[in-house]
Design an enzyme around this catalytic site. Structure first.
Site, PDB file in Angstrom:
ATOM      1  N   CYS A  48     -52.646  -6.208 -30.762  1.00  0.00           N
ATOM      2  CA  CYS A  48     -52.669  -7.359 -30.245  1.00  0.00           C
ATOM      3  C   CYS A  48     -53.620  -8.106 -31.044  1.00  0.00           C
ATOM      4  CB  CYS A  48     -53.154  -7.176 -28.789  1.00  0.00           C
ATOM      5  SG  CYS A  48     -53.802  -8.817 -28.143  1.00  0.00           S
ATOM      6  N   CYS A  51     -56.893  -9.250 -29.051  1.00  0.00           N
ATOM      7  CA  CYS A  51     -57.338  -8.439 -28.423  1.00  0.00           C
ATOM      8  C   CYS A  51     -58.432  -7.444 -29.139  1.00  0.00           C
ATOM      9  CB  CYS A  51     -57.760  -7.797 -26.873  1.00  0.00           C
ATOM     10  SG  CYS A  51     -56.495  -6.587 -26.424  1.00  0.00           S
ATOM     11  N   CYS A  97     -49.780  -7.760 -23.491  1.00  0.00           N
ATOM     12  CA  CYS A  97     -50.853  -6.379 -23.850  1.00  0.00           C
ATOM     13  C   CYS A  97     -51.729  -6.578 -22.823  1.00  0.00           C
ATOM     14  CB  CYS A  97     -52.163  -7.679 -24.690  1.00  0.00           C
ATOM     15  SG  CYS A  97     -53.766  -5.984 -24.691  1.00  0.00           S
ATOM     16  N   CYS A 100     -55.040  -6.993 -22.257  1.00  0.00           N
ATOM     17  CA  CYS A 100     -56.048  -8.595 -21.903  1.00  0.00           C
ATOM     18  C   CYS A 100     -54.877  -9.957 -21.426  1.00  0.00           C
ATOM     19  CB  CYS A 100     -56.492  -9.136 -23.653  1.00  0.00           C
ATOM     20  SG  CYS A 100     -54.838  -9.680 -24.646  1.00  0.00           S
ATOM     21  N   CYS A 120     -38.993  -6.182 -28.440  1.00  0.00           N
ATOM     22  CA  CYS A 120     -38.851  -7.825 -28.962  1.00  0.00           C
ATOM     23  C   CYS A 120     -40.237  -8.213 -29.548  1.00  0.00           C
ATOM     24  CB  CYS A 120     -37.850  -8.294 -28.438  1.00  0.00           C
ATOM     25  SG  CYS A 120     -37.320  -9.748 -29.745  1.00  0.00           S
TER      26      CYS A 120
END
Length: 133
Positions: A48, A51, A97, A100, A120
């Site tokens: 991510c 984070c 995510c 976060c 995607c």
């Protein structure tokens, strides 16, 4: 979904580029075939961009022809949360995510075996960590 709500909006804006903020925090998307990772083939993990949580392995990345990085499964069951997204006059599954709560992209049931799924994902939502072997 366990969400890290320790950062304020101002902190997110300071930590992310304007494009990353628009995509990760405002649920935007990048134009197809423009992101850094849509045609990326190194071995490692995609994390991510907000984070740093590990999300996808390069082993599950495939060329979907869509112009966005596509994966047939998340790194583990706890990495990516899914939520119904009924914006823009359609019903889709949003990928977030789990750590976060940042927007990553969408999940579609048209991917390859063994899962049949296609995550995607926006390149701006990712940061690549190359394997050190």
């Amino acid at each position: 979904m366990t969400v890290d709500n320790t950062r304020t909006d101002a902190q997110w804006r300071a930590e992310l580029s304007p494009e990353q903020y628009r995509i990760l925090r405002e649920h935007g998307t990048e134009p197809a075939f423009t992101g850094e990772y849509w045609d990326h083939h190194e071995v490692g993990e995609y994390c991510c961009a907000a984070c740093g949580e590990p999300l996808f392995s390069s082993r599950t990345k495939f060329d979907s022809g869509t112009g966005w990085p596509s994966f047939y499964q998340a790194l583990n069951a706890d990495a990516v949360a899914e939520k119904t997204d009924s914006t823009h006059g359609m019903v889709r599954v949003e990928a977030l995510c789990r750590r976060c709560g940042s927007h990553l992209g969408h999940v579609f049931p048209d991917g390859p075996a063994p899962t049949g799924m296609r995550y995607c994902i926006n390149s701006a939502s990712l940061r690549f960590q190359k394997n050190q072997d």
